[in-house]
Design a protein around this motif. Structure first.
Motif, PDB file in Angstrom:
ATOM      1  N   ASP A  55     -27.318  -9.762  25.573  1.00  0.00           N
ATOM      2  CA  ASP A  55     -26.277  -8.743  25.472  1.00  0.00           C
ATOM      3  C   ASP A  55     -25.045  -9.085  26.293  1.00  0.00           C
ATOM      4  O   ASP A  55     -23.930  -8.658  25.970  1.00  0.00           O
ATOM      5  N   ASN A  94     -23.026 -10.888  23.906  1.00  0.00           N
ATOM      6  CA  ASN A  94     -22.596  -9.992  22.827  1.00  0.00           C
ATOM      7  C   ASN A  94     -21.451  -9.090  23.260  1.00  0.00           C
ATOM      8  O   ASN A  94     -20.483  -8.873  22.520  1.00  0.00           O
ATOM      9  N   ILE A  95     -21.520  -8.559  24.483  1.00  0.00           N
ATOM     10  CA  ILE A  95     -20.452  -7.673  24.967  1.00  0.00           C
ATOM     11  C   ILE A  95     -19.151  -8.453  25.126  1.00  0.00           C
ATOM     12  O   ILE A  95     -18.073  -7.960  24.758  1.00  0.00           O
ATOM     13  N   ARG A 100     -17.700  -8.725  21.716  1.00  0.00           N
ATOM     14  CA  ARG A 100     -17.109  -7.484  21.217  1.00  0.00           C
ATOM     15  C   ARG A 100     -15.777  -7.186  21.901  1.00  0.00           C
ATOM     16  O   ARG A 100     -14.832  -6.710  21.261  1.00  0.00           O
ATOM     17  N   ASN A 117     -23.399  -2.499  17.979  1.00  0.00           N
ATOM     18  CA  ASN A 117     -24.724  -2.966  18.387  1.00  0.00           C
ATOM     19  C   ASN A 117     -24.973  -2.875  19.898  1.00  0.00           C
ATOM     20  O   ASN A 117     -25.935  -3.461  20.399  1.00  0.00           O
ATOM     21  N   ILE A 118     -24.081  -2.208  20.647  1.00  0.00           N
ATOM     22  CA  ILE A 118     -24.291  -2.006  22.079  1.00  0.00           C
ATOM     23  C   ILE A 118     -24.461  -0.506  22.308  1.00  0.00           C
ATOM     24  O   ILE A 118     -23.597   0.300  21.924  1.00  0.00           O
ATOM     25  N   THR A 119     -25.573  -0.112  22.942  1.00  0.00           N
ATOM     26  CA  THR A 119     -25.913   1.308  23.052  1.00  0.00           C
ATOM     27  C   THR A 119     -24.884   2.098  23.851  1.00  0.00           C
ATOM     28  O   THR A 119     -24.374   3.133  23.399  1.00  0.00           O
TER      29      THR A 119
END
Length: 517
Positions: free
Chosen positions: A133, A136-137, A140, A178-180
């Motif tokens: 993640d 991923n962050i 984003r 896709n990040i909570t």
């Protein structure tokens, strides 16, 4: 805006097994070229060549310079990993500022502009990729960044907010795919002076109204001085004609005549003719006739000679070659904050430096250093300039050929670097804090990196042998010597050399002056 890549957190989206790779906390940069598909459609081969050149000449060297690792390139972007959030953000700023210069002369629709996102997170590191993640962050954040901008996460901001010379604009919490949890995002403002500047329309209107009010007041005062004051003098001059008794009662002393009446007087009063100028006028006349002298750096005369330049410790320092240097003078110390700020006060240097007066000035580009040299040369009519790379190394060695000027082993109290002894710190020590070399020069290793005149070349192949500056070739980068307080002892060797973008400022970069006979 290009496609946002989804970096996997394991095989087929499943959590990775314990044997996949080690976990670590790291700062991650994700960069992506804006409008890449359009550029490729317009000129596929030309765009590909330009992108590869930027990767080779800018992105890879900048990542290495800031102690990071390039994980991979993705055709239209790149991923890099850093131990230090500070270095990750500095690297991102350098890349974006350099691209501004590269794009300046190009039509807007042909410019290659990167969006960059930076995040601090836990990642899984493998030999050819990183996952999780944290990556991923970063991806984003890069996806919502504007072309030419650096966006960072709140995690990065908390680590660097008091350590990097720049400003920040909070963009609030952003919900990303896709990040909570929402991610707090900041835009990096490379110009630190941007912090606190009014950004809203209301603030601009208030400033305009205040300026208009001051202008009206100033106009009223000027009108009064031009109209009312002469009128009062004229009325006083006319009073004796209208009413002599009233005049004597109201004004026992004679009133001065207007300036226009002076020619009617047979001759000026001797006491007035011999009166000195008023005290208020004297300072302004003196200041206009003799401006304050320019503070010149303390220089040390260096006799010419020959020496073996370079070493076999690093490919950039090869081949070792014989150089003959003519006599010249060089600064006993790097240029200080006080010396630089006198140039800034004279409007000849581009910014006001921060720090103690006796600290070496830092965060200057090669172009900034040239401004200071031009300021000194014009003010003193002397040939101030940056030293050539050969002159710098000759002076730094002080007549020695050992690894350091004091010998082949590191000794405390000789240089300012992060493993050089007790004086190592979060900022450079004041100039002259360490022992001078045999030529009487201080800080010719550590302290601040020092710009020299030469354009950057990756080796000495073809370098001049007469001690002059090597000014041919691509001069988009110039040479730095000395190493800094943030580098380890390998960088304080007299033969150590590096290159950096000509127009880009960096917090460890400074310089010293040279002077031709």
């Amino acid at each position: 805006m290009g496609e946002i890549r989804n970096f996997r957190s394991g095989n087929n989206g499943e959590p990775p097994s314990r044997g996949v790779g080690p976990r670590r906390l790291a700062a991650i940069i994700v960069g992506d070229i804006a409008s890449y598909s359009r550029l490729m459609q317009a000129d596929e081969e030309g765009t590909h060549v330009r992108v590869k050149r930027i990767e080779r000449d800018l992105i890879r060297p900048s990542i290495i310079e800031h102690h990071g690792s390039l994980v991979k390139t993705t055709g239209d972007g790149f991923i890099a990993i850093f131990d230090s959030p500070v270095e990750a953000v500095r690297c991102s700023i350098v890349i974006q500022q350099n691209l501004i210069g590269r794009n300046a002369s190009l039509p807007r629709d042909t410019r290659i502009e990167y969006r960059i996102g930076v995040n601090l997170g836990d990642v899984i590191v493998e030999s050819d990729d990183i996952y999780g993640d944290g990556v991923n962050i970063a991806s984003r954040i890069e996806g919502i960044a504007e072309p030419g901008q650096v966006y960072i996460s709140g995690a990065i901001y908390e680590q660097i907010k008091h350590k990097v010379v720049c400003g920040y604009e909070s963009l609030g919490d952003r919900k990303v795919k896709n990040i909570t949890d929402p991610v707090r995002v900041y835009r990096v403002l490379a110009d630190a002076d941007a912090v606190g500047k009014p950004k809203g329309r209301r603030e601009n209107i208030l400033i305009f109204l205040l300026s208009l009010t001051l202008l009206v007041i100033a106009t009223g005062v000027l009108w009064y001085l031009l109209t009312q004051a002469p009128g009062k003098v004229s009325e006083q001059a006319a009073l004796p004609t209208a009413s002599p008794s009233a005049s004597s009662a109201a004004s026992p002393s004679p009133q001065p005549l207007p300036r226009e009446a002076a020619p009617q007087t047979p001759q000026p009063s001797p006491s007035l003719a011999s009166s000195p100028p008023s005290p208020a006028a004297a300072p302004s006349q003196s200041a206009s006739q003799s401006p304050p002298p320019v503070r010149e750096p303390e220089m040390v005369a260096i006799r010419g000679g020959s020496f073996a330049m370079g070493s076999n410790d690093d490919p950039t320092e090869r081949p070792v070659h014989q150089v003959t240097v003519k006599p010249f003078s060089i600064g006993k110390y790097p240029v200080t904050v006080q010396e630089w700020n006198e140039c800034a006060a004279a409007k000849a240097c581009g910014f006001t430096a921060v720090g103690k007066d006796d600290a070496p000035v830092s965060n200057v580009s090669w172009t900034d250093a040239q401004q200071y040299a031009a300021y000194l040369a014009q003010a003193t009519k002397k040939t101030y300039r940056l030293p050539s790379e050969a002159e710098w190394e000759y002076a730094a060695r002080g007549g020695t050929q050992t690894k350091y000027w004091w010998g082949d082993k590191l000794q405390p109290g000789m240089a300012g670097c992060k493993d050089c002894g007790d004086l190592a710190a979060e900022q450079p020590a004041k100039v002259g804090s360490f022992r001078p070399n045999p030529f009487g020069l201080h800080d010719m290793g550590g302290g601040v990196d020092q710009w020299v005149e030469d354009c950057w070349h990756k080796t000495y192949q073809g370098a001049p042998g007469d001690g002059s500056a090597w000014s041919s070739g691509d001069c988009s980068a110039h040479v730095l010597r000395s190493g800094s307080w943030k580098n380890d002892s390998r960088y304080v060797r007299p033969s150590n050399r590096d290159g950096y973008d000509t127009n880009v400022r960096y917090p460890t970069h400074g310089f010293r002056m040279a002077l031709s006979p």
